[in-house]
Design a protein around this motif. Structure first.
Motif, PDB file in Angstrom:
ATOM      1  N   HIS A  54       0.974  -1.182  -0.066  1.00  0.00           N
ATOM      2  CA  HIS A  54      -0.175  -0.030   0.059  1.00  0.00           C
ATOM      3  C   HIS A  54       0.740   1.175   0.004  1.00  0.00           C
ATOM      4  CE1 HIS A  54      -3.907  -1.899   0.262  1.00  0.00           C
ATOM      5  NE2 HIS A  54      -3.452  -2.581   1.417  1.00  0.00           N
ATOM      6  N   LEU A  55       1.907   1.104   0.700  1.00  0.00           N
ATOM      7  CA  LEU A  55       2.533   2.318   0.919  1.00  0.00           C
ATOM      8  C   LEU A  55       3.391   2.607  -0.560  1.00  0.00           C
ATOM      9  CD1 LEU A  55       4.278   2.212   4.535  1.00  0.00           C
ATOM     10  CD2 LEU A  55       2.469   3.751   3.575  1.00  0.00           C
ATOM     11  N   GLN A  56       3.834   1.381  -1.088  1.00  0.00           N
ATOM     12  CA  GLN A  56       4.528   1.709  -2.353  1.00  0.00           C
ATOM     13  C   GLN A  56       3.573   2.138  -3.476  1.00  0.00           C
ATOM     14  OE1 GLN A  56       5.961  -2.175  -3.995  1.00  0.00           O
ATOM     15  NE2 GLN A  56       7.195  -1.395  -5.426  1.00  0.00           N
ATOM     16  N   ARG A  57       2.283   1.489  -3.341  1.00  0.00           N
ATOM     17  CA  ARG A  57       1.354   2.101  -4.492  1.00  0.00           C
ATOM     18  C   ARG A  57       1.090   3.614  -4.202  1.00  0.00           C
ATOM     19  NH1 ARG A  57      -4.672   2.283  -4.330  1.00  0.00           N
ATOM     20  NH2 ARG A  57      -5.469   2.099  -6.319  1.00  0.00           N
ATOM     21  N   ASP A  58       1.174   3.933  -3.104  1.00  0.00           N
ATOM     22  CA  ASP A  58       0.886   5.413  -2.804  1.00  0.00           C
ATOM     23  C   ASP A  58       2.015   6.336  -3.005  1.00  0.00           C
ATOM     24  OD1 ASP A  58      -1.748   5.070  -1.935  1.00  0.00           O
ATOM     25  OD2 ASP A  58      -1.632   4.821   0.039  1.00  0.00           O
ATOM     26  N   GLY A  59       3.160   5.775  -3.233  1.00  0.00           N
ATOM     27  CA  GLY A  59       4.377   6.411  -3.716  1.00  0.00           C
ATOM     28  C   GLY A  59       5.367   7.149  -2.340  1.00  0.00           C
ATOM     29  N   LEU A  60       4.815   6.272  -1.415  1.00  0.00           N
ATOM     30  CA  LEU A  60       5.753   6.568  -0.103  1.00  0.00           C
ATOM     31  C   LEU A  60       6.979   5.868  -0.005  1.00  0.00           C
ATOM     32  CD1 LEU A  60       2.658   7.026   2.182  1.00  0.00           C
ATOM     33  CD2 LEU A  60       3.653   8.899   0.967  1.00  0.00           C
ATOM     34  N   LEU A  61       6.923   4.663  -0.619  1.00  0.00           N
ATOM     35  CA  LEU A  61       8.218   3.895  -0.664  1.00  0.00           C
ATOM     36  C   LEU A  61       8.665   3.183  -1.896  1.00  0.00           C
ATOM     37  CD1 LEU A  61       7.696   0.615   0.039  1.00  0.00           C
ATOM     38  CD2 LEU A  61       7.199   1.446   2.347  1.00  0.00           C
ATOM     39  N   THR A  62       9.897   2.892  -1.844  1.00  0.00           N
ATOM     40  CA  THR A  62      10.161   1.913  -3.293  1.00  0.00           C
ATOM     41  C   THR A  62      10.588   0.710  -2.628  1.00  0.00           C
ATOM     42  OG1 THR A  62      12.554   2.895  -2.952  1.00  0.00           O
ATOM     43  CG2 THR A  62      11.076   3.958  -4.339  1.00  0.00           C
ATOM     44  N   ARG A  63      10.507  -0.157  -3.485  1.00  0.00           N
ATOM     45  CA  ARG A  63      10.992  -1.704  -3.323  1.00  0.00           C
ATOM     46  C   ARG A  63      12.153  -1.773  -4.261  1.00  0.00           C
ATOM     47  NH1 ARG A  63      10.051  -6.659  -5.530  1.00  0.00           N
ATOM     48  NH2 ARG A  63       9.821  -8.464  -4.068  1.00  0.00           N
ATOM     49  N   THR A  64      13.160  -2.163  -3.880  1.00  0.00           N
ATOM     50  CA  THR A  64      14.555  -2.272  -4.924  1.00  0.00           C
ATOM     51  C   THR A  64      14.704  -3.879  -4.625  1.00  0.00           C
ATOM     52  OG1 THR A  64      15.085   0.070  -4.600  1.00  0.00           O
ATOM     53  CG2 THR A  64      16.609  -1.460  -5.745  1.00  0.00           C
ATOM     54  N   ALA A  65      14.877  -4.512  -5.898  1.00  0.00           N
ATOM     55  CA  ALA A  65      15.379  -5.673  -5.844  1.00  0.00           C
ATOM     56  C   ALA A  65      16.848  -5.857  -6.469  1.00  0.00           C
ATOM     57  CB  ALA A  65      14.431  -6.559  -6.655  1.00  0.00           C
ATOM     58  N   TYR A  66      17.859  -6.441  -5.751  1.00  0.00           N
ATOM     59  CA  TYR A  66      19.050  -6.573  -6.338  1.00  0.00           C
ATOM     60  C   TYR A  66      19.424  -7.948  -6.814  1.00  0.00           C
ATOM     61  CZ  TYR A  66      19.647  -1.947  -3.684  1.00  0.00           C
ATOM     62  OH  TYR A  66      19.492  -0.670  -3.186  1.00  0.00           O
ATOM     63  N   ALA A  67      20.060  -7.669  -8.142  1.00  0.00           N
ATOM     64  CA  ALA A  67      20.565  -9.259  -8.771  1.00  0.00           C
ATOM     65  C   ALA A  67      21.366  -9.618  -7.956  1.00  0.00           C
ATOM     66  CB  ALA A  67      20.681  -8.739 -10.314  1.00  0.00           C
ATOM     67  N   GLU A  68      21.182 -10.266  -6.626  1.00  0.00           N
ATOM     68  CA  GLU A  68      22.296 -11.122  -6.029  1.00  0.00           C
ATOM     69  C   GLU A  68      21.956 -12.542  -5.637  1.00  0.00           C
ATOM     70  OE1 GLU A  68      22.736  -8.670  -2.607  1.00  0.00           O
ATOM     71  OE2 GLU A  68      23.704  -7.084  -3.715  1.00  0.00           O
ATOM     72  N   PHE A  69      22.860 -13.225  -5.103  1.00  0.00           N
ATOM     73  CA  PHE A  69      22.186 -14.458  -4.531  1.00  0.00           C
ATOM     74  C   PHE A  69      22.890 -14.501  -3.430  1.00  0.00           C
ATOM     75  CE2 PHE A  69      22.536 -18.994  -3.679  1.00  0.00           C
ATOM     76  CZ  PHE A  69      21.161 -19.180  -4.084  1.00  0.00           C
ATOM     77  N   PRO A  70      21.896 -14.648  -2.474  1.00  0.00           N
ATOM     78  CA  PRO A  70      20.410 -14.775  -2.563  1.00  0.00           C
ATOM     79  C   PRO A  70      19.971 -13.338  -2.735  1.00  0.00           C
ATOM     80  CG  PRO A  70      21.016 -14.833  -0.117  1.00  0.00           C
ATOM     81  CD  PRO A  70      22.342 -14.895  -0.853  1.00  0.00           C
ATOM     82  N   PRO A  71      18.788 -13.420  -3.279  1.00  0.00           N
ATOM     83  CA  PRO A  71      18.137 -12.137  -3.866  1.00  0.00           C
ATOM     84  C   PRO A  71      17.996 -11.098  -2.295  1.00  0.00           C
ATOM     85  CG  PRO A  71      16.616 -13.841  -4.603  1.00  0.00           C
ATOM     86  CD  PRO A  71      17.688 -14.585  -3.738  1.00  0.00           C
ATOM     87  N   ARG A  72      18.313  -9.991  -2.800  1.00  0.00           N
ATOM     88  CA  ARG A  72      18.151  -8.779  -1.667  1.00  0.00           C
ATOM     89  C   ARG A  72      17.279  -7.796  -2.055  1.00  0.00           C
ATOM     90  NH1 ARG A  72      21.468  -4.111  -0.442  1.00  0.00           N
ATOM     91  NH2 ARG A  72      22.679  -4.540  -2.457  1.00  0.00           N
ATOM     92  N   ILE A  73      16.144  -7.385  -1.320  1.00  0.00           N
ATOM     93  CA  ILE A  73      15.171  -6.599  -1.617  1.00  0.00           C
ATOM     94  C   ILE A  73      15.236  -5.729  -0.498  1.00  0.00           C
ATOM     95  CG2 ILE A  73      12.656  -6.171  -2.010  1.00  0.00           C
ATOM     96  CD1 ILE A  73      12.620  -9.120  -2.989  1.00  0.00           C
ATOM     97  N   GLU A  74      15.079  -4.396  -0.763  1.00  0.00           N
ATOM     98  CA  GLU A  74      15.165  -3.443   0.146  1.00  0.00           C
ATOM     99  C   GLU A  74      14.290  -2.293   0.204  1.00  0.00           C
ATOM    100  OE1 GLU A  74      19.864  -2.712   1.602  1.00  0.00           O
ATOM    101  OE2 GLU A  74      18.713  -1.009   0.274  1.00  0.00           O
ATOM    102  N   TYR A  75      13.474  -1.972   1.194  1.00  0.00           N
ATOM    103  CA  TYR A  75      12.547  -0.883   1.195  1.00  0.00           C
ATOM    104  C   TYR A  75      12.982   0.343   1.812  1.00  0.00           C
ATOM    105  CZ  TYR A  75       9.532  -4.860   0.340  1.00  0.00           C
ATOM    106  OH  TYR A  75       8.875  -6.219  -0.030  1.00  0.00           O
ATOM    107  N   ARG A  76      12.765   1.357   0.829  1.00  0.00           N
ATOM    108  CA  ARG A  76      13.333   2.786   1.491  1.00  0.00           C
ATOM    109  C   ARG A  76      12.054   3.654   1.015  1.00  0.00           C
ATOM    110  NH1 ARG A  76      18.320   4.669  -0.156  1.00  0.00           N
ATOM    111  NH2 ARG A  76      18.991   2.545  -0.443  1.00  0.00           N
ATOM    112  N   LEU A  77      12.227   4.640   2.081  1.00  0.00           N
ATOM    113  CA  LEU A  77      11.033   5.879   1.877  1.00  0.00           C
ATOM    114  C   LEU A  77      11.513   6.805   0.518  1.00  0.00           C
ATOM    115  CD1 LEU A  77      10.347   7.409   5.249  1.00  0.00           C
ATOM    116  CD2 LEU A  77       9.104   5.799   3.893  1.00  0.00           C
ATOM    117  N   THR A  78      10.327   7.294  -0.260  1.00  0.00           N
ATOM    118  CA  THR A  78      10.760   8.020  -1.238  1.00  0.00           C
ATOM    119  C   THR A  78      10.759   9.603  -0.528  1.00  0.00           C
ATOM    120  OG1 THR A  78       8.405   8.317  -1.381  1.00  0.00           O
ATOM    121  CG2 THR A  78       9.271   6.673  -2.614  1.00  0.00           C
TER     122      THR A  78
END
Length: 125
Positions: free
Chosen positions: A62-86
């Motif tokens: 919901h926060l991502q949809r509203d533009g309040l945070l981003t979800r970034t997936a890094y091409a690593e093994f194991p996969p790393r996904i970070e959330y940060r405020l916009t």
């Protein structure tokens, strides 16, 4: 005329926005990300007391949809996904911090009022 009557679309968009950013989980997630910077899901899950994994997932979406945070997936093994405020999400930092501080400062008063109300309600039954 009541001040709320002058709001565009009778306050619908304001209600929707406050519903999103004002719910308890969103406030906590925004506050934690504002203080810590980007975090992975597991780190957020550990820092948000009482939240289920499902509710955290929904809140983040919901926060991502509203533009309040981003979800970034890094091409690593194991996969790393970070959330940060916009920038938009970070602009809530002061508001969320003030709200959390107010809740902390007045917790005893609120608890006393609840206890008094509950005792009065029980006595009337």
């Amino acid at each position: 005329m009541h001040p709320c009557a002058a709001w565009p679309d009778n306050g619908r968009t304001i209600r929707e926005t406050l519903d999103r950013v004002g719910d308890k989980w969103s406030v906590l997630v925004i506050g934690i990300l504002a203080m810590s910077g980007p975090l992975r899901f597991g780190e957020l899950y550990q820092r948000v007391p009482g939240i289920s994994q499902r509710m955290l997932t929904l809140t983040l979406r919901h926060l991502q949809r509203d533009g309040l945070l981003t979800r970034t997936a890094y091409a690593e093994f194991p996969p790393r996904i970070e959330y940060r405020l916009t920038a938009l999400g970070d602009s809530l930092r002061t508001v969320v911090t003030a709200l959390a501080q107010w809740a902390t400062d007045h917790d005893d008063e609120i608890e006393a009022a609840r206890n008094e109300f509950d005792a009065d309600t029980s006595a009337r039954r």
